[in-house]
Design a protein around this motif. Structure first.
Motif, short mmCIF file in Angstrom:
data_model
loop_
_atom_site.label_atom_id
_atom_site.label_comp_id
_atom_site.label_asym_id
_atom_site.label_seq_id
_atom_site.Cartn_x
_atom_site.Cartn_y
_atom_site.Cartn_z
N VAL A 152 35.88 -37.34 -54.29
CA VAL A 152 36.16 -37.69 -55.68
C VAL A 152 37.34 -36.84 -56.14
CG1 VAL A 152 35.34 -37.63 -58.08
CG2 VAL A 152 33.77 -38.30 -56.25
N VAL A 153 38.37 -37.48 -56.68
CA VAL A 153 39.49 -36.73 -57.25
C VAL A 153 39.42 -36.88 -58.76
CG1 VAL A 153 41.98 -36.31 -57.19
CG2 VAL A 153 40.87 -37.40 -55.23
N ASN A 154 39.26 -35.76 -59.45
CA ASN A 154 39.14 -35.83 -60.90
C ASN A 154 40.47 -35.52 -61.58
OD1 ASN A 154 38.14 -36.00 -63.50
ND2 ASN A 154 37.49 -33.87 -63.55
N CYS A 155 41.15 -36.60 -62.01
CA CYS A 155 42.44 -36.46 -62.72
C CYS A 155 42.26 -36.63 -64.22
CB CYS A 155 43.42 -37.56 -62.28
SG CYS A 155 43.66 -37.69 -60.53
N ALA A 156 41.04 -36.96 -64.66
CA ALA A 156 40.83 -37.26 -66.08
C ALA A 156 40.87 -35.99 -66.90
CB ALA A 156 39.49 -37.96 -66.26
N ALA A 157 41.61 -36.03 -68.00
CA ALA A 157 41.67 -34.84 -68.88
C ALA A 157 42.27 -35.22 -70.23
CB ALA A 157 42.53 -33.75 -68.24
N LEU A 158 41.88 -34.43 -71.21
CA LEU A 158 42.57 -34.47 -72.49
C LEU A 158 43.62 -33.37 -72.34
CD1 LEU A 158 42.24 -36.01 -75.15
CD2 LEU A 158 40.81 -34.15 -75.98
N SER A 159 44.87 -33.78 -72.03
CA SER A 159 45.84 -32.79 -71.56
C SER A 159 46.97 -32.48 -72.54
CB SER A 159 46.43 -33.24 -70.22
OG SER A 159 47.06 -34.49 -70.39
N VAL A 160 46.89 -33.02 -73.75
CA VAL A 160 47.92 -32.67 -74.74
C VAL A 160 47.42 -31.44 -75.50
CG1 VAL A 160 49.22 -33.44 -76.77
CG2 VAL A 160 48.63 -35.08 -74.96
N PRO A 161 48.06 -30.26 -75.29
CA PRO A 161 47.54 -29.03 -75.88
C PRO A 161 47.30 -29.11 -77.39
CG PRO A 161 49.19 -28.49 -74.25
CD PRO A 161 49.21 -29.99 -74.40
N ARG A 162 48.19 -29.80 -78.10
CA ARG A 162 48.04 -29.88 -79.55
C ARG A 162 46.78 -30.66 -79.94
NH1 ARG A 162 52.85 -31.19 -83.85
NH2 ARG A 162 51.62 -30.84 -85.70
N ALA A 163 46.52 -31.75 -79.21
CA ALA A 163 45.32 -32.57 -79.48
C ALA A 163 44.06 -31.75 -79.20
CB ALA A 163 45.34 -33.82 -78.61
N CYS A 164 44.09 -30.93 -78.15
CA CYS A 164 42.95 -30.08 -77.81
C CYS A 164 42.71 -29.05 -78.90
CB CYS A 164 43.19 -29.37 -76.48
SG CYS A 164 43.24 -30.47 -75.06
N GLU A 165 43.81 -28.53 -79.45
CA GLU A 165 43.73 -27.50 -80.50
C GLU A 165 43.06 -28.09 -81.74
OE1 GLU A 165 44.46 -23.54 -80.33
OE2 GLU A 165 45.08 -24.99 -78.82
N MET A 166 43.35 -29.36 -82.01
CA MET A 166 42.81 -30.02 -83.21
C MET A 166 41.35 -30.43 -83.04
SD MET A 166 46.24 -32.19 -84.05
CE MET A 166 45.65 -33.21 -85.39
N ASP A 167 40.94 -30.65 -81.79
CA ASP A 167 39.55 -31.08 -81.55
C ASP A 167 38.98 -30.38 -80.31
OD1 ASP A 167 37.14 -32.37 -81.37
OD2 ASP A 167 37.94 -34.40 -81.55
N PRO A 168 38.64 -29.09 -80.47
CA PRO A 168 38.16 -28.32 -79.32
C PRO A 168 36.92 -28.91 -78.66
CG PRO A 168 38.65 -26.87 -81.18
CD PRO A 168 38.72 -28.27 -81.69
N ALA A 169 36.03 -29.52 -79.46
CA ALA A 169 34.79 -30.08 -78.90
C ALA A 169 35.11 -31.23 -77.96
CB ALA A 169 33.88 -30.55 -80.04
#
Length: 318
Positions: free
Chosen positions: A78-95
């Motif tokens: 299994v290769v896991n490439c899935a991610a929320l990878s835009v740092p700004r979007a992560c900052e706005m929604d850490p959960a």
């Protein structure tokens, strides 16, 4: 011998599509290929690569994994490439960053199989490093500067604690040609090429450093790990920095594009990263030492300049 099964989680993203293409081009030992998608199923991808099995999966809840068990079976890799990878979007929604980037539903699903014969290749990031020196090694302490880096560090810990066999790849900026089904995010080299081609002055950071890696090199690394796992079947617990050989700033990235394209380099205006508020703290120097990668797989990623040349040549053809 039965065909081996490979599942690409996040198969419609930038790396995911390149990876599916890479696996599909292997003639000698063809794999059964499945991939997961979250929102839309890109038809051009299915037309370009026949025999792909798409599965709709919600990584937050794990909904959809059961149907993979029934119609695809236990994957060998299994290769896991899935991610929320835009740092700004992560900052706005850490959960949300934590629930997508820590692959708990995926790992829990894999743990339901009786045999622990699946290798999980998990994509991490250079943003787990603090960014206060050059050429980080895998064993250096990780001190992420932002929510994205923290979520990926938590994912690394989760995978290494819960999985018997894994390869964690700390990837730098991945660049290269556009995918079969174009991705919505702007691609770094194409974006630089686009803005410089207009002949107007553009600001680039001179004091943030990364080791960008050509996408087809990342694919080659994942194919090599897959092949090793399937042929040797020995326990694998690997952590590798996956970057190119060159430490470059955004200014140097732009200069390489300008040089290859013949644009005027005076259009590139160097500025400090601290002069722009991006709504997220960004580490200054997360260049990586890739000696372990080169030695483990006997593979050397191409130079940044050669990667840019290949990227622009592909763009010209399409």
């Amino acid at each position: 011998m039965s065909r081996k099964r490979v599942l690409v989680v996040g198969g419609t993203g930038y790396l995911g599509q390149h990876l599916l293409q890479g696996f599909s081009e292997i003639q000698a030992t063809p794999y059964d290929l499945g991939f997961t998608y979250h929102s839309n199923l890109p038809q051009p991808l299915l037309h370009a690569i026949p025999h792909l099995l798409p599965f709709h999966v919600d990584l937050k809840t794990g909904q959809g994994f059961e149907s993979i068990s029934h119609s695809f079976g236990q994957p060998d890799v299994v290769v896991n490439c899935a991610a929320l990878s835009v740092p700004r979007a992560c900052e706005m929604d850490p959960a949300a960053a934590m629930s997508v980037n820590v692959p708990s539903s995926l790992v829990n699903w894999l743990s339901n199989f009786k045999e622990s014969s699946t290798l999980l290749i998990h994509l991490s990031t250079d943003q787990v490093y603090e960014g206060v020196k050059s050429f980080y090694k895998e064993e250096d302490e990780i001190v992420p500067a932002n929510v994205y880096g923290k979520s990926k560090a938590a994912a690394e810990q989760f995978v290494s604690e819960k999985c018997l066999n894994f390869a964690i790849l700390r990837s730098s900026i991945i660049f290269g040609p556009q995918t079969v089904s174009p991705v919505p995010k702007s691609l770094p080299i194409q974006w630089i090429d686009g803005v410089l081609s207009k002949g107007e002055k553009v600001e680039f950071f001179h004091d943030e450093f990364r080791c960008p890696v050509y996408v087809k090199d990342v694919v080659a690394i994942i194919l090599a790990l897959t092949s090793r796992w399937i042929s040797e079947g020995k326990q694998m617990q690997l952590l590798l920095n996956v970057g190119g050989p060159d430490r470059v700033s955004r200014v140097q990235m732009a200069e390489a594009v300008a040089d290859i394209r013949g644009y005027n380099t005076s259009l590139i205006k160097p500025v400090s990263a601290s002069s722009v508020d991006r709504g997220v703290k960004s580490p200054a120097d997360i260049s990586m030492n890739i000696t372990k990668l080169v030695q483990t797989l006997n593979f050397s990623p191409i130079s940044f300049r050669d990667g840019v040349r290949l990227t622009l040549a592909t763009g010209a053809k399409s």
